[in-house]
Design an enzyme around this catalytic site. Sequence first.
Site, PDB file in Angstrom:
ATOM      1  N   CYS A 147      13.705 -31.424  -0.400  1.00  0.00           N
ATOM      2  CA  CYS A 147      13.692 -30.388  -1.422  1.00  0.00           C
ATOM      3  C   CYS A 147      13.242 -30.910  -2.792  1.00  0.00           C
ATOM      4  O   CYS A 147      12.081 -31.264  -2.947  1.00  0.00           O
ATOM      5  CB  CYS A 147      15.076 -29.740  -1.478  1.00  0.00           C
ATOM      6  SG  CYS A 147      15.091 -28.114  -2.227  1.00  0.00           S
ATOM      7  N   ARG A 161      13.076 -16.310  -3.845  1.00  0.00           N
ATOM      8  CA  ARG A 161      13.625 -17.634  -3.573  1.00  0.00           C
ATOM      9  C   ARG A 161      13.931 -17.750  -2.074  1.00  0.00           C
ATOM     10  O   ARG A 161      14.498 -16.825  -1.478  1.00  0.00           O
ATOM     11  CB  ARG A 161      14.913 -17.817  -4.386  1.00  0.00           C
ATOM     12  CG  ARG A 161      15.492 -19.214  -4.305  1.00  0.00           C
ATOM     13  CD  ARG A 161      16.748 -19.352  -5.160  1.00  0.00           C
ATOM     14  NE  ARG A 161      17.322 -20.679  -4.952  1.00  0.00           N
ATOM     15  CZ  ARG A 161      16.982 -21.764  -5.662  1.00  0.00           C
ATOM     16  NH1 ARG A 161      16.121 -21.669  -6.644  1.00  0.00           N
ATOM     17  NH2 ARG A 161      17.519 -22.946  -5.401  1.00  0.00           N
ATOM     18  N   HIS A 170      17.943 -28.638   4.351  1.00  0.00           N
ATOM     19  CA  HIS A 170      19.270 -29.191   4.098  1.00  0.00           C
ATOM     20  C   HIS A 170      20.078 -29.009   5.378  1.00  0.00           C
ATOM     21  O   HIS A 170      19.564 -28.536   6.380  1.00  0.00           O
ATOM     22  CB  HIS A 170      19.967 -28.441   2.957  1.00  0.00           C
ATOM     23  CG  HIS A 170      19.255 -28.505   1.644  1.00  0.00           C
ATOM     24  ND1 HIS A 170      19.155 -29.659   0.914  1.00  0.00           N
ATOM     25  CD2 HIS A 170      18.615 -27.552   0.925  1.00  0.00           C
ATOM     26  CE1 HIS A 170      18.482 -29.409  -0.205  1.00  0.00           C
ATOM     27  NE2 HIS A 170      18.141 -28.140  -0.219  1.00  0.00           N
TER      28      HIS A 170
END
Lengths: 242, 443
Positions: A96, A131, A197
């Site tokens: 990320c 997002r 993640h």
Amino acid sequence: MTVSDSSVRIVLLYPDLLGTYGDSGNATILAKRVALHDISAEVVLVHSDETVTAEGDIYLLGGGEDGPQNYARDLLSKEPNFARAIDKGALVFAVCAGFQILGDSYVDARGEIQSGLGVVDAKTRRIKGDRAVGELLGESLLPISQRLLSGFENHGSGTTLFGRSQPISRTLRGVGNDYDAHVDGALQGNVLCTYMHGPALARNYALADYLLEKAVGLKPLEGDWLTELQMKLLSERIESLS
Amino acid sequence: MTILFEDGSDVKLVRKLRTAVAVFVARAISKLITHFGIGQGGTLPGRVLLALEPNALSVLSQGVISVVVSGTNGKTTTTAMISDLLSRYEIYTNDTGANMDFGVAFALARAQRVPGSHQLRFGVFEVDEAYLPAVAATVNPKVVVLLNLSRDQLDRNSEVRMIAKRWRDLFGKQSKLKVVANCDDPLVVYAAMGSSDPIYVSSGGGWHLDATSCPICESKVIFSDCDWGCSVCDFRRPNPSYSLDQGGGVVRDHESLGELNLLIPGRFNLGNALLAIAATSELARLSGVPFNPEEALRRLQSFEGSGGRYSIYSLGRPDGVKVRTMLAKNPAGWNALIDTVLEDPIADRLVMALNANVADGKDTSWIWDVHFERLSNRYKRIVVLGDRKFDLAVRLGYADIDPMPVSGSQLDALQNLECSPNTTISYIGNYTAFYDLRKDLLR
């Protein structure tokens, strides 16, 4: 900070800056998997007021918020040991925000374009849509035993690959690098990046072993109880999307 | 229907009437929800109330002397402690856990005022961290209690520093607010410094990962045992007015107030109790009612927790095995409960449960920030439950603990777990897992 010569050295970079999303778990997982080979492993934590060792076998970067991301980029760009370690062929695994600063450029919260470290042929801009938050599932493009890679993505920027970088998976669910990219991550030499993640290596045992094979030549683990448990987690996550 | 407005408040009549209608509808919905057993009846009625009359919170809070409690962990328990200390008065509180603006509004709406009563009315509300500025601006509390700030539900919350900044701005604007704040948390102190004369309480803080850099100058913050300070600027831990001495005695401005003993476990609950005492004392001072600290300490000794947190339930097992239910929603909360379990000499069976519904946060990555490794000396095996039991199982496996994932209902798992007779199982679950189990336990 002590570093002995016989063990595999896993360097976790700036957990105080890039430790917001639990990605430090990747260090825990790699160290334990090395130990399962009866080889000693050492996790070296490098905080933002400490110097990076050039003697690591694997360097890990995690996700973080915008302010700390810029600070981490500043620190790493002034850190000759990090560049030296990459030149020597050390492996880098970045997630990320860590992925973004390894590229040519990225945007911060104010929308300003920031220069990256230029380690990976990638550039990051504001994502082309909402997002990206949610489960990310992709078909692996890596030579590993796992067909599907699974994680949780949470990013407001999107990354475009160019030049010598290749994606690590083709997106089946979720966004990945960007809405129009349909892939996740980047692989370029010994640098591997992803938006996953979870942390990424909790679900993707074969990705963990791939990193260890590339970094220090360890063969993938087979039949150990931790891998069995991770296989259950991975299939439970995949089933939850069907 | 009760006459709601008899206190000569300055609210316009139309608003009062619209609010009265909205209150009537919201109460009716709440009754239906409770009657059919489909919830605790705070969320939907509160939303309807504010939809029908957006000013209802402002109208209903007129004449109510309020204290508001916010922070990442400990809101429900601290709020319940303050309510307990004020129990001789008429109290409005959102003890169902609905802690956004509509939850507070409905807590005010559901209470039937005693007709003709001229008793002081106190509002004791827990408020979500992000909603604190809006609720405080509307309700005008006399006292605000700030517990702590740490990462929580990253898939929908922005970073905690942003929240600290918004709090700080709020206190700058509402200068009459009395802030009672935990001086052991740098982000809380940063927020409290926005007010002119905050009361600091040393209520403890074990989680430092979100305050490693100074909120003022971004340099490193250095932590020692019970102190902290920025390595560059003069931002450092203020001296507390309230603290605990080594023997568990409460000290206020160098004067001993007596010993604090709690029925419920956890060092952080001693901190919550200290904040509750400080907040109640301030509220009493500001509203001109008496407050006796010795009596408050005595009262808290028999405080049994709120909403099932730390409660011990029978499992209906012939061998007399019971369960103590504990709730932790984020890494700071889990780490604190791991301390609690390790301090408890009789907690010989540990069960953990993890869900990832919207209320929990959909991303479970944070469990890798919990130091489960500390449990490995004492617990070789831990039963894991909930929708995301395999996430927990992998995490525990990497902490050298043998996880035992059990599917099906959590209550069944607890009823069938092999235990020594007459022992108590320690259960830690996150939000929806905890409430699923509690619902079954209360059935």
